[in-house]
Design a protein around this motif. Structure first.
Motif: not given
Length: 345
Positions: A268-284
């Motif tokens: 299904a249509a959709g977008d997922d972002y994951r930025i793995v950082g040194e001190e936290q993970v940024v999910d969008l």
């Protein structure tokens, strides 16, 4: 310049802007050459006649080029425009960040623009924003990025001629044949997105690996788009992926599924972002996805006046101040010209 489905949508949106006046238009299609642009877009004349030769265009602050994805072909059009002191905004994917993929041509475009005191920008949604500038902005939330992973599943039903390079609407056998002949190439712009993202993060990648286009969904019922209907037994979606490698590790992992989606599909249509950082993970995550067509139009139109005001040379979207990329909807005319309404966009 360029009045295919995307070019027309950009032109129609610019016609509504209070701070923009379209003074010329060009396309090589004999079916539109000689027509009034206003009639072509909205059924009411505005006095701009479509020409076939860009040399016949009048002087202007900005040329918007919406033609093909091949930078070598686009450069043949853009360089003469720069020499005539036009600022240029192009949605050519390979122009979004060509410093690694086309270094000699990038340098020539940059030198020519600077010599004439104008700017050339490779703009658009993808590449340009969704897989490069947006994750760069999100990376501000972590002090050190270890990896970036993006999965996009985007609706393509609004596009026209662009669909042929994805193989949508072909049977599996036709797809295999077309791909072997080099007719199905998938997404142009992975190298540019990865290059821009890596440069912004300070990474000197070992390599960029772009995979083959792969079938994802075969239609079981008809799916109608604006310019193509996918019949049962034909490909309704394909996937394409690319990786950026640093010290034998995949640090940038991108994949896009392009399709005409149906609620019954497993995809299904959709977008997922994951930025793995040194001190936290940024999910969008966007549960419905960023509409590729509408996002491309918006990104181009919102950047239009910014290009005129930017420093001379070859720029990417990431070179522009974040504030200059913001929606410019408030600059629309109080009354929509040529009979258009807000719903048309």
């Amino acid at each position: 310049m360029g009045l295919g489905a995307t070019g027309r949508a950009i032109a129609a949106s610019l016609l509504r802007r209070a701070d923009v006046e379209i003074v010329g238009a060009a396309d090589q299609d004999p079916g539109v050459v000689g027509q009034d642009l206003g009639v072509l877009l909205a059924g009411a004349a505005n006095g701009v006649v479509v020409v076939s030769d860009p040399a016949d265009l009048p002087a202007a602050d900005l040329a918007v080029v919406a033609t093909v994805s091949d930078l070598h072909k686009v450069a043949e059009v853009v360089l003469p425009l720069l020499e005539r002191s036009y600022n240029v905004l192009s949605i050519c994917e390979e122009l979004a960040y060509p410093w690694q993929s086309h270094p000699d041509l990038a340098r020539r475009l940059d030198d020519t623009a600077k010599a004439h005191g104008v700017t050339v920008l490779g703009g658009g949604a993808n590449p340009g924003f969704l897989m490069d500038t947006l994750p760069l902005l999100l990376s501000a939330l972590t002090q050190r990025v270890e990896s970036v992973r993006i999965r996009r599943r985007t609706n393509m039903s609004r596009y026209g001629a662009l669909l042929s390079k994805f193989g949508l609407g072909l049977t599996m056998r036709e797809f295999a044949t077309a791909r072997s002949r080099g007719e199905v190439v998938g997404h142009h712009g992975f190298e540019q997105s990865i290059g821009a993202l890596a440069a912004g993060l300070g990474w000197d990648l070992d390599s960029v690996e772009v995979g083959k286009v792969e079938p994802a969904v075969v239609a079981t019922s008809p799916r109608a788009g604006d310019h193509l209907t996918v019949e049962p037994g034909q490909l309704a979606a394909v996937s394409h992926a690319a990786r950026g490698v640093l010290k034998d590790e995949v640090v940038i992992d991108l994949e896009i599924t392009f399709g005409f989606f149906d609620p019954a599909d497993e995809v299904a249509a959709g977008d997922d972002y994951r930025i793995v950082g040194e001190e936290q993970v940024v999910d969008l995550r966007s549960s419905v996805g960023f509409d590729s067509f509408l996002s491309t139009i918006a990104a181009a139109v919102n950047a239009a006046t910014t290009v005129v005001e930017a420093r001379p040379g070859l720029l990417s979207m990431g070179d522009l101040p974040a504030r200059s990329l913001a929606s410019m909807g408030e600059r629309r005319a109080a009354r929509a010209p040529l009979g258009t309404t807000a719903s048309r966009d």
